[in-house]
Write an enzyme that holds these catalytic residues in place. Structure first.
Site, PDB file in Angstrom:
ATOM      1  N   GLY A  55       0.794  -1.236   0.000  1.00  0.00           N
ATOM      2  CA  GLY A  55       0.000   0.000   0.000  1.00  0.00           C
ATOM      3  C   GLY A  55       0.821   1.279   0.000  1.00  0.00           C
ATOM      4  O   GLY A  55       0.260   2.366   0.129  1.00  0.00           O
ATOM      5  N   TRP A  57       2.412   2.846  -2.507  1.00  0.00           N
ATOM      6  CA  TRP A  57       2.042   3.738  -3.625  1.00  0.00           C
ATOM      7  C   TRP A  57       0.646   4.303  -3.404  1.00  0.00           C
ATOM      8  O   TRP A  57       0.387   5.462  -3.752  1.00  0.00           O
ATOM      9  CB  TRP A  57       2.095   2.984  -4.965  1.00  0.00           C
ATOM     10  CG  TRP A  57       3.482   2.846  -5.514  1.00  0.00           C
ATOM     11  CD1 TRP A  57       4.643   2.835  -4.810  1.00  0.00           C
ATOM     12  CD2 TRP A  57       3.847   2.717  -6.901  1.00  0.00           C
ATOM     13  NE1 TRP A  57       5.708   2.698  -5.651  1.00  0.00           N
ATOM     14  CE2 TRP A  57       5.254   2.618  -6.933  1.00  0.00           C
ATOM     15  CE3 TRP A  57       3.130   2.653  -8.084  1.00  0.00           C
ATOM     16  CZ2 TRP A  57       5.951   2.471  -8.140  1.00  0.00           C
ATOM     17  CZ3 TRP A  57       3.825   2.515  -9.285  1.00  0.00           C
ATOM     18  CH2 TRP A  57       5.226   2.421  -9.311  1.00  0.00           C
ATOM     19  N   ASP A  75      -4.591  -5.976  -5.824  1.00  0.00           N
ATOM     20  CA  ASP A  75      -3.447  -6.873  -5.627  1.00  0.00           C
ATOM     21  C   ASP A  75      -3.967  -8.282  -5.305  1.00  0.00           C
ATOM     22  O   ASP A  75      -5.074  -8.447  -4.807  1.00  0.00           O
ATOM     23  CB  ASP A  75      -2.557  -6.395  -4.471  1.00  0.00           C
ATOM     24  CG  ASP A  75      -1.144  -6.964  -4.560  1.00  0.00           C
ATOM     25  OD1 ASP A  75      -0.215  -6.214  -4.918  1.00  0.00           O
ATOM     26  OD2 ASP A  75      -0.957  -8.191  -4.318  1.00  0.00           O
ATOM     27  N   ASP A  91      -6.812 -10.972  -8.998  1.00  0.00           N
ATOM     28  CA  ASP A  91      -5.820 -11.054 -10.077  1.00  0.00           C
ATOM     29  C   ASP A  91      -6.273 -10.106 -11.199  1.00  0.00           C
ATOM     30  O   ASP A  91      -7.361 -10.280 -11.754  1.00  0.00           O
ATOM     31  CB  ASP A  91      -5.786 -12.510 -10.563  1.00  0.00           C
ATOM     32  CG  ASP A  91      -4.732 -12.739 -11.625  1.00  0.00           C
ATOM     33  OD1 ASP A  91      -4.376 -11.781 -12.349  1.00  0.00           O
ATOM     34  OD2 ASP A  91      -4.262 -13.889 -11.741  1.00  0.00           O
ATOM     35  N   ASP A 116       3.065  -1.351 -10.321  1.00  0.00           N
ATOM     36  CA  ASP A 116       4.345  -1.802  -9.764  1.00  0.00           C
ATOM     37  C   ASP A 116       4.325  -3.334  -9.698  1.00  0.00           C
ATOM     38  O   ASP A 116       5.010  -3.935  -8.888  1.00  0.00           O
ATOM     39  CB  ASP A 116       4.455  -1.208  -8.347  1.00  0.00           C
ATOM     40  CG  ASP A 116       5.879  -1.177  -7.816  1.00  0.00           C
ATOM     41  OD1 ASP A 116       6.815  -1.257  -8.623  1.00  0.00           O
ATOM     42  OD2 ASP A 116       6.045  -1.067  -6.592  1.00  0.00           O
ATOM     43  N   LYS A 156       6.266  -0.698 -13.900  1.00  0.00           N
ATOM     44  CA  LYS A 156       7.588  -1.305 -13.684  1.00  0.00           C
ATOM     45  C   LYS A 156       7.889  -2.203 -14.872  1.00  0.00           C
ATOM     46  O   LYS A 156       7.006  -2.870 -15.399  1.00  0.00           O
ATOM     47  CB  LYS A 156       7.552  -2.137 -12.403  1.00  0.00           C
ATOM     48  CG  LYS A 156       8.853  -2.888 -12.167  1.00  0.00           C
ATOM     49  CD  LYS A 156       9.176  -3.043 -10.738  1.00  0.00           C
ATOM     50  CE  LYS A 156       8.243  -4.011 -10.028  1.00  0.00           C
ATOM     51  NZ  LYS A 156       8.473  -3.927  -8.569  1.00  0.00           N
TER      52      LYS A 156
HETATM   53  C1  LIG Z   1       6.451  -4.721  -5.621  1.00  0.00           C
HETATM   54  S1  LIG Z   1       4.849  -5.144  -5.066  1.00  0.00           S
HETATM   55  C2  LIG Z   1       4.009  -3.624  -5.106  1.00  0.00           C
HETATM   56  C3  LIG Z   1       4.410  -2.654  -4.019  1.00  0.00           C
HETATM   57  C4  LIG Z   1       3.467  -1.448  -3.981  1.00  0.00           C
HETATM   58  N1  LIG Z   1       3.647  -0.590  -5.144  1.00  0.00           N
HETATM   59  C5  LIG Z   1       3.676  -0.599  -2.745  1.00  0.00           C
HETATM   60  O1  LIG Z   1       4.193   0.491  -2.854  1.00  0.00           O
HETATM   61  O2  LIG Z   1       3.283  -1.025  -1.657  1.00  0.00           O
HETATM   62  C6  LIG Z   1       4.198  -6.012  -6.428  1.00  0.00           C
HETATM   63  C7  LIG Z   1       2.818  -6.602  -6.197  1.00  0.00           C
HETATM   64  O3  LIG Z   1       2.287  -7.109  -7.425  1.00  0.00           O
HETATM   65  C8  LIG Z   1       1.290  -8.072  -7.060  1.00  0.00           C
HETATM   66  N2  LIG Z   1       0.843  -8.886  -8.179  1.00  0.00           N
HETATM   67  C9  LIG Z   1       1.555  -9.802  -8.882  1.00  0.00           C
HETATM   68  N3  LIG Z   1       0.793 -10.382  -9.831  1.00  0.00           N
HETATM   69  C10 LIG Z   1      -0.443  -9.809  -9.739  1.00  0.00           C
HETATM   70  C11 LIG Z   1      -1.673  -9.978 -10.449  1.00  0.00           C
HETATM   71  N4  LIG Z   1      -1.775 -10.853 -11.466  1.00  0.00           N
HETATM   72  N5  LIG Z   1      -2.739  -9.218 -10.084  1.00  0.00           N
HETATM   73  C12 LIG Z   1      -2.637  -8.328  -9.075  1.00  0.00           C
HETATM   74  N6  LIG Z   1      -1.501  -8.123  -8.362  1.00  0.00           N
HETATM   75  C13 LIG Z   1      -0.421  -8.860  -8.685  1.00  0.00           C
HETATM   76  C14 LIG Z   1       2.012  -8.874  -5.980  1.00  0.00           C
HETATM   77  O4  LIG Z   1       1.086  -9.584  -5.179  1.00  0.00           O
HETATM   78  C15 LIG Z   1       2.788  -7.790  -5.232  1.00  0.00           C
HETATM   79  O5  LIG Z   1       2.157  -7.426  -4.039  1.00  0.00           O
END
Ligand SMILES: C[S@@+](CC[C@H](N)C(=O)[O-])C[C@H]1O[C@@H](n2cnc3c(N)ncnc32)[C@H](O)[C@@H]1O
Length: 245
Positions: A55, A57, A75, A91, A116, A156
């Site tokens: 959370g 961002w 997420d 998802d 991200d 990203k």
């Molecule tokens: C690097 S983290 C994000 C950090 C976030 N921007 C923050 O500042 O707190 C990447 C996130 O992408 C999510 N993610 C990966 N595949 C996903 C999908 N298909 N749908 C939704 N979220 C996904 C992961 O669960 C993970 O929590």
């Protein structure tokens, strides 16, 4: 060894700053630095935050959009609530999740998409790279059509094969597409964000499919029909996560 120590030290310093400032993750500083450079999020904006856990961002986005703005996050993992944001679990590639996002948007166009997203990794670099880049293309396909004229999309990127092809696939729809590496990201994994500004919806016809375009641009490279200049230098930017049992 010295470089490694310096990188770890920098990372710890961002972590300490995140804790002191009340942000949940050091990634918050990446968005702040992207914002400082590109001024993507404005007061009153509707923002979609893809891959929002834990959370960080979303916290930054809520501050930037103010009381009149809207922040919707999504997420796979549930987040602790962020006041002023609606954080969904699901998802992003699944219809059910996409329908929930559309419901929350209630026909409002999105001003800014921030993603991200990082998939779980298997440890096999080539597989992970393909999955990650395809996921980014899927995020474009779902959300780009919800962007307002002049809107922005920041994601990203996973350095390595496919970056140039993805950029080529999305470039026709934005007047500016740039790569940016925030200081808070400059660690050994060399993380990069793709910042696409000024969306031009009139350039999109109904059949636009970023993933298909991306895959067809990549095909010659994968089938080896392109002349290879030698091994490409590759950096992994994945967050290492254990696969859930
Ligand atoms: C690097 S983290 C994000 C950090 C976030 N921007 C923050 O500042 O707190 C990447 C996130 O992408 C999510 N993610 C990966 N595949 C996903 C999908 N298909 N749908 C939704 N979220 C996904 C992961 O669960 C993970 O929590």
């Amino acid at each position: 060894m010295a470089d490694h120590w310096i990188e770890n030290h920098k990372r710890d310093s961002w972590r300490r700053q995140a804790k002191a400032s009340g942000y949940r993750a050091r990634s918050a500083f990446k968005l702040l630095q992207i914002q400082k450079r590109f001024k993507l999020i404005r007061e009153g904006d509707v923002v979609l935050d893809v891959g929002c856990h834990p959370g960080g961002w979303a916290q930054v986005a809520v501050e930037l959009v103010g009381d009149e703005g809207v922040v919707i996050g999504v997420d796979l993992d549930p987040c602790q609530p962020v006041e002023g944001a609606t954080l969904l679990v699901g998802d992003i590639t699944e219809d059910l999740t996409q329908d929930r996002i559309l419901e929350e948007l209630d026909e409002r166009p999105i001003n800014t998409i921030i993603s991200d997203i990082s998939p779980d990794i298997t440890g096999k670099w080539d597989v992970d790279q393909t999955v990650a880049m395809t996921l980014v293309a899927d995020v474009f396909d779902f959300s780009m059509k919800l962007l307002c004229k002049g809107g922005s999309f920041t994601s990203k990127l996973f350095q390595g094969i496919g970056v140039e092809e993805l950029i080529k696939a999305v470039k026709p729809y934005f007047s500016e597409v740039k790569r940016f590496s925030p200081d808070a990201s400059r660690n050994s994994s060399s993380e990069v964000y793709l910042v696409c500004r000024n969306f031009m919806p009139w350039k999109m016809n109904k059949g636009v499919n970023i993933r298909k375009t991306y895959e067809s641009l990549l095909e010659p490279k994968l089938s080896g029909s392109e002349i290879d200049d030698g091994p490409e230098e590759v950096y992994s930017s994945f967050k290492v996560r254990r696969k859930r049992e």
